[in-house]
Motif scaffolding. Structure first.
Motif, short mmCIF file in Angstrom:
data_model
loop_
_atom_site.label_atom_id
_atom_site.label_comp_id
_atom_site.label_asym_id
_atom_site.label_seq_id
_atom_site.Cartn_x
_atom_site.Cartn_y
_atom_site.Cartn_z
N HIS A 1 62.09 37.06 27.31
CA HIS A 1 60.63 37.09 27.13
C HIS A 1 60.10 35.75 26.64
O HIS A 1 59.07 35.27 27.08
CB HIS A 1 60.23 38.20 26.15
CG HIS A 1 60.32 39.56 26.76
ND1 HIS A 1 60.82 40.66 26.10
CD2 HIS A 1 60.00 39.99 28.00
CE1 HIS A 1 60.80 41.69 26.93
NE2 HIS A 1 60.31 41.32 28.06
N TYR A 2 60.86 35.17 25.74
CA TYR A 2 60.51 33.86 25.19
C TYR A 2 60.51 32.81 26.32
O TYR A 2 59.58 32.01 26.45
CB TYR A 2 61.56 33.56 24.13
CG TYR A 2 61.44 32.30 23.35
CD1 TYR A 2 60.31 32.03 22.58
CD2 TYR A 2 62.48 31.38 23.33
CE1 TYR A 2 60.23 30.86 21.84
CE2 TYR A 2 62.42 30.22 22.58
CZ TYR A 2 61.29 29.97 21.85
OH TYR A 2 61.22 28.81 21.11
N PHE A 3 61.53 32.84 27.19
CA PHE A 3 61.62 31.89 28.29
C PHE A 3 60.44 32.06 29.25
O PHE A 3 59.80 31.08 29.63
CB PHE A 3 62.92 32.07 29.10
CG PHE A 3 64.20 31.75 28.35
CD1 PHE A 3 64.19 30.90 27.26
CD2 PHE A 3 65.42 32.29 28.76
CE1 PHE A 3 65.37 30.60 26.57
CE2 PHE A 3 66.59 31.99 28.09
CZ PHE A 3 66.57 31.16 26.99
N ILE A 4 60.17 33.31 29.64
CA ILE A 4 59.13 33.47 30.66
C ILE A 4 57.73 33.24 30.08
O ILE A 4 56.83 32.84 30.79
CB ILE A 4 59.21 34.80 31.46
CG1 ILE A 4 59.05 36.00 30.57
CG2 ILE A 4 60.47 34.87 32.29
CD1 ILE A 4 58.82 37.28 31.38
N LEU A 5 57.59 33.45 28.79
CA LEU A 5 56.31 33.14 28.16
C LEU A 5 56.04 31.64 28.32
O LEU A 5 54.94 31.22 28.65
CB LEU A 5 56.37 33.51 26.68
CG LEU A 5 55.04 33.57 25.96
CD1 LEU A 5 54.23 34.78 26.43
CD2 LEU A 5 55.23 33.63 24.46
N MET A 6 57.06 30.84 28.10
CA MET A 6 56.90 29.39 28.24
C MET A 6 56.72 28.98 29.70
O MET A 6 56.01 28.03 30.00
CB MET A 6 58.10 28.67 27.64
CG MET A 6 58.12 28.80 26.15
SD MET A 6 59.34 27.73 25.44
CE MET A 6 59.25 28.24 23.75
N MET A 7 57.38 29.71 30.60
CA MET A 7 57.24 29.39 32.03
C MET A 7 55.86 29.73 32.55
O MET A 7 55.37 29.10 33.49
CB MET A 7 58.28 30.17 32.85
CG MET A 7 59.65 29.58 32.87
SD MET A 7 60.82 30.63 33.77
CE MET A 7 60.41 30.31 35.48
N THR A 8 55.23 30.75 31.99
CA THR A 8 53.98 31.23 32.57
C THR A 8 52.76 30.84 31.74
O THR A 8 51.64 31.21 32.06
CB THR A 8 54.01 32.77 32.73
OG1 THR A 8 54.35 33.34 31.48
CG2 THR A 8 55.02 33.20 33.76
N ASN A 9 52.97 30.09 30.68
CA ASN A 9 51.86 29.67 29.81
C ASN A 9 51.22 28.41 30.37
O ASN A 9 51.40 27.32 29.86
CB ASN A 9 52.39 29.46 28.39
CG ASN A 9 51.26 29.25 27.41
OD1 ASN A 9 50.10 29.51 27.71
ND2 ASN A 9 51.60 28.76 26.23
N PHE A 10 50.47 28.60 31.47
CA PHE A 10 49.89 27.46 32.18
C PHE A 10 48.70 26.90 31.43
O PHE A 10 48.05 27.61 30.68
CB PHE A 10 49.49 27.87 33.60
CG PHE A 10 50.66 28.39 34.38
CD1 PHE A 10 50.68 29.69 34.83
CD2 PHE A 10 51.75 27.58 34.64
CE1 PHE A 10 51.76 30.18 35.53
CE2 PHE A 10 52.83 28.06 35.34
CZ PHE A 10 52.84 29.37 35.79
N PRO A 11 48.39 25.60 31.66
CA PRO A 11 47.34 24.95 30.87
C PRO A 11 45.99 25.64 30.97
O PRO A 11 45.24 25.65 30.02
CB PRO A 11 47.27 23.53 31.43
CG PRO A 11 48.13 23.51 32.63
CD PRO A 11 49.01 24.69 32.62
N HIS A 12 45.67 26.24 32.14
CA HIS A 12 44.34 26.86 32.26
C HIS A 12 44.16 27.97 31.24
O HIS A 12 43.04 28.35 30.93
CB HIS A 12 44.09 27.39 33.68
CG HIS A 12 45.11 28.39 34.13
ND1 HIS A 12 45.14 29.67 33.64
CD2 HIS A 12 46.14 28.29 34.99
CE1 HIS A 12 46.15 30.31 34.21
NE2 HIS A 12 46.76 29.51 35.01
N ALA A 13 45.28 28.47 30.70
CA ALA A 13 45.17 29.55 29.72
C ALA A 13 45.15 29.02 28.30
O ALA A 13 44.87 29.74 27.35
CB ALA A 13 46.32 30.52 29.89
#
Ligand code: HEM
Length: 145
Positions: free
Chosen positions: A123-135
């Motif tokens: 969960h920690y990994f994918i949070l970082m993968m999907t935390n795009f700048p637009h958000a």
């Protein structure tokens, strides 16, 4: 994640290393069983893909306690993935497939505690993968009550 959980992820990954090819095979087999349509997203050579995934997972696990290292690495990986046509449900299935792969190579060494630690790590990994700048670029207005 607690330091104990980080340690569990690190040590269990090390234990799985001698069987890492088998682990990656199990992972993709299970992913494609759950998400048959996702096979079409993989256009390259699957032997190379397994190697790339293992290399990246290894780096992520080695840096698990160092968000300053992990964040840019996984952010870039996420940006690359954005262009592959991946949908949110793929991430859920991928996480289940990852646990399936580890369970199948580690057997009884993959304790429920280790499984929980991996779920948190994923969960920690994918949070970082999907935390795009637009958000998170500061221009996003959060609703106020
Ligand atoms: C923690 C999760 C994940 C990690 C560590 C990971 C790792 C990687 C890496 C290292 C690459 C190679 C990138 C490159 O060539 O520069 C890759 C490619 C790819 N990944 Fe992931 N991935 C993850 C999750 C996912 C998920 C959820 C999917 C959805 C099914 C996915 C689908 C793909 C596809 C389609 C490619 C391109 C393959 C090709 O070119 O044939 N990945 N991944």
């Amino acid at each position: 994640m607690t330091p104990k959980q980080q340690e569990l992820v690190r040590t269990s990954f090390e234990l799985a290393l001698p069987q890492q090819e088998k682990f990656a095979e199990f992972l993709y087999q299970e992913l494609f069983r759950m998400e048959p349509k996702a096979i079409a997203l993989f256009r390259g050579n699957m032997d190379e893909q397994r190697t790339k995934l293992l290399r990246m997972l290894r780096l992520a696990v080695e840096n698990i306690g160092k968000p300053e290292e992990l964040q840019p690495m996984l952010y870039n990986l996420g940006m690359i993935h954005q262009s592959f046509g991946i949908e949110p449900h793929h991430f859920i299935s991928f996480g289940q497939a990852l646990v399936f792969g580890l369970k199948n190579v580690l057997n009884e060494k993959f304790t429920p505690e280790t499984e929980d630690a991996w779920k948190d790590a994923y969960h920690y990994f994918i949070l970082m993968m999907t935390n795009f700048p637009h958000a998170s670029d500061g221009n996003v207005q959060l609703p106020h009550n």
